[in-house]
Scaffold this motif. Structure first.
Motif, short mmCIF file in Angstrom:
data_model
loop_
_atom_site.label_atom_id
_atom_site.label_comp_id
_atom_site.label_asym_id
_atom_site.label_seq_id
_atom_site.Cartn_x
_atom_site.Cartn_y
_atom_site.Cartn_z
N GLY A 40 0.80 -1.23 0.00
CA GLY A 40 0.00 0.00 0.00
C GLY A 40 0.82 1.27 0.00
N ASP A 41 2.16 1.16 0.09
CA ASP A 41 3.02 2.34 0.09
C ASP A 41 3.27 2.76 -1.36
OD1 ASP A 41 4.83 4.30 0.43
OD2 ASP A 41 6.45 3.04 1.19
N THR A 42 2.59 3.79 -1.80
CA THR A 42 2.73 4.25 -3.19
C THR A 42 3.33 5.64 -3.28
OG1 THR A 42 0.48 5.13 -3.17
CG2 THR A 42 0.77 2.85 -3.94
N ASP A 43 3.85 6.17 -2.18
CA ASP A 43 4.42 7.51 -2.20
C ASP A 43 5.59 7.62 -3.18
OD1 ASP A 43 2.60 8.30 -0.36
OD2 ASP A 43 3.96 8.24 1.36
N TRP A 44 6.27 6.51 -3.42
CA TRP A 44 7.47 6.55 -4.27
C TRP A 44 7.16 6.99 -5.70
CZ3 TRP A 44 7.43 3.17 -8.45
CH2 TRP A 44 6.47 2.15 -8.41
N VAL A 45 5.92 6.78 -6.18
CA VAL A 45 5.61 7.18 -7.56
C VAL A 45 5.51 8.69 -7.70
CG1 VAL A 45 4.40 5.04 -8.05
CG2 VAL A 45 3.10 7.03 -7.31
N HIS A 46 5.55 9.42 -6.59
CA HIS A 46 5.48 10.88 -6.62
C HIS A 46 6.81 11.53 -6.24
CE1 HIS A 46 1.22 10.35 -7.15
NE2 HIS A 46 1.14 9.65 -6.02
N THR A 47 7.87 10.75 -6.14
CA THR A 47 9.17 11.30 -5.76
C THR A 47 9.90 11.85 -6.97
OG1 THR A 47 10.31 9.19 -6.05
CG2 THR A 47 9.37 9.64 -3.87
N ASP A 48 10.86 12.76 -6.76
CA ASP A 48 11.60 13.36 -7.86
C ASP A 48 12.38 12.34 -8.68
OD1 ASP A 48 10.61 15.86 -7.42
OD2 ASP A 48 12.30 16.56 -6.22
N PRO A 49 13.06 11.35 -8.06
CA PRO A 49 13.75 10.35 -8.89
C PRO A 49 12.81 9.62 -9.85
CG PRO A 49 14.58 10.26 -6.66
CD PRO A 49 13.39 11.17 -6.63
N TRP A 50 11.60 9.31 -9.38
CA TRP A 50 10.65 8.63 -10.27
C TRP A 50 10.19 9.57 -11.38
CZ3 TRP A 50 9.67 3.90 -11.43
CH2 TRP A 50 8.52 3.58 -12.15
N ARG A 51 10.02 10.85 -11.06
CA ARG A 51 9.66 11.82 -12.09
C ARG A 51 10.73 11.90 -13.17
NH1 ARG A 51 7.92 15.07 -7.49
NH2 ARG A 51 5.65 15.07 -7.39
N VAL A 52 11.97 11.80 -12.77
CA VAL A 52 13.06 11.81 -13.76
C VAL A 52 12.89 10.66 -14.75
CG1 VAL A 52 15.55 11.50 -14.09
CG2 VAL A 52 14.71 13.02 -12.29
N MET A 53 12.50 9.50 -14.26
CA MET A 53 12.28 8.35 -15.14
C MET A 53 11.11 8.62 -16.09
SD MET A 53 14.65 6.31 -14.41
CE MET A 53 14.11 4.84 -15.28
N ARG A 54 10.06 9.25 -15.58
CA ARG A 54 8.93 9.60 -16.44
C ARG A 54 9.37 10.59 -17.52
NH1 ARG A 54 3.71 10.57 -12.46
NH2 ARG A 54 2.93 8.42 -12.49
N ILE A 55 10.15 11.58 -17.12
CA ILE A 55 10.64 12.57 -18.08
C ILE A 55 11.48 11.89 -19.15
CG2 ILE A 55 12.19 14.54 -18.35
CD1 ILE A 55 11.26 15.36 -15.47
N GLN A 56 12.36 11.00 -18.71
CA GLN A 56 13.20 10.25 -19.65
C GLN A 56 12.34 9.46 -20.62
OE1 GLN A 56 16.67 8.04 -18.15
NE2 GLN A 56 15.89 6.27 -19.25
N SER A 57 11.29 8.81 -20.09
CA SER A 57 10.45 7.99 -20.96
C SER A 57 9.71 8.85 -21.97
CB SER A 57 9.45 7.18 -20.12
OG SER A 57 8.44 8.00 -19.57
N GLU A 58 9.32 10.08 -21.59
CA GLU A 58 8.65 10.97 -22.54
C GLU A 58 9.59 11.38 -23.67
OE1 GLU A 58 6.35 14.20 -21.08
OE2 GLU A 58 4.90 12.84 -20.18
N PHE A 59 10.84 11.66 -23.33
CA PHE A 59 11.81 11.98 -24.38
C PHE A 59 12.00 10.79 -25.32
CE2 PHE A 59 13.46 15.51 -21.65
CZ PHE A 59 13.44 16.50 -22.61
N VAL A 60 12.13 9.59 -24.75
CA VAL A 60 12.34 8.39 -25.57
C VAL A 60 11.15 8.16 -26.49
CG1 VAL A 60 12.58 5.88 -25.50
CG2 VAL A 60 13.93 7.30 -23.95
N GLU A 61 9.93 8.24 -25.95
CA GLU A 61 8.73 8.03 -26.77
C GLU A 61 8.62 9.09 -27.86
OE1 GLU A 61 6.68 5.59 -26.86
OE2 GLU A 61 7.40 4.51 -25.10
N GLY A 62 8.88 10.34 -27.51
CA GLY A 62 8.80 11.41 -28.49
C GLY A 62 9.84 11.25 -29.59
#
Length: 250
Positions: A40-62
């Motif tokens: 039930g601990d989902t706070d990690w999906v809102h952390t800055d390191p995880w956001r960096v991975m999302r940003i990276q994935s958006e660049f890769v997809e684009g």
């Protein structure tokens, strides 16, 4: 006073490229925290390191979606422009003319002028691209987009507009349009991009902005007279296409 030997006796922890010492040392290891996450601990999906991975994935997809585009022009303008209005019809004509000149058309993927330019490109059987953005008020991708990519982050989307276009044509628009315009002007002014034509379409709409730039910004020394040559203003679709074609070597 602590001796050099005492100073070197601190606890040290290496976490990949990060070094932590003294009271900044964390308990456990990175993979331990990954595998031992409490249910039930989902706070990690809102952390800055995880956001960096999302940003990276958006660049890769684009990059992956747009890498094989032909030469393209990004068209900007208001999402609030009504279907059938003169501005909308100009957007359709412009999208069609750009395709006939050998360009793909890239827009923000939304309604209004964006939809119009995508429609013109599609009707001319060209490549019609929409780069959408996640907003509180959902716009959705207009039906005339053939290649669509939705982004969470504005700065990733802005990179795609510039990286995969050889120029901008900017029709009357609001805050988002002005944001894209000045982003492009700044990149050209600072020579981050070269051979990048910027055309403002609609002399009546843009004349106040141009006058302010000349009579206030340049006059007070906040920009140079040369900066006014970074863009062109026109009311003619053929001239707009000729300007971007000439400066891109088409």
């Amino acid at each position: 006073m602590a001796s050099p030997e005492d100073e070197r006796a601190w606890e040290e922890q290496r976490l990949g490229p990060v070094v932590r010492r003294r009271d900044q040392v964390q308990k456990g290891t990175t993979d331990q925290r990954l595998l031992d996450t409490a249910e039930g601990d989902t706070d990690w999906v809102h952390t800055d390191p995880w956001r960096v991975m999302r940003i990276q994935s958006e660049f890769v997809e684009g990059f992956g979606a747009l890498a094989e585009l032909p030469s393209a022009i990004s068209v900007f303008g208001s999402a609030r422009t009504p279907v059938g209005s003169p501005e909308y019809e100009t957007g359709v004509e412009l999208g069609r003319a750009l395709v006939e000149a050998g360009f793909a058309v890239i827009t923000g993927g939304g309604p209004g002028v964006m939809e119009a330019a995508n429609r013109g490109a599609r009707e001319a059987k060209g490549v019609s691209v929409g780069l959408g953005i996640e907003l509180p008020f959902e716009q959705g991708m207009n039906p005339h987009v053939d290649i669509g990519v939705n982004f969470r982050y504005f700065f990733v989307r802005k990179t795609m507009f510039v990286k995969y276009a050889q120029g901008f044509v900017v029709l009357p628009g609001g805050m988002g349009t002005l944001d894209e315009l000045f982003e492009a002007l700044t990149l050209v002014q600072t020579r981050k991009v070269t051979r990048f034509p910027i055309v403002l379409f609609g002399t009546e709409y843009w004349s106040g902005l141009v006058d302010w730039l000349r009579d206030t910004v340049v006059a007070q020394g906040k920009a140079s007279e040369h900066d006014l040559l970074l863009f062109h203003v026109t009311d003619d679709v053929d001239e707009a296409v000729a300007l971007v074609s000439k400066e891109t070597g088409k």
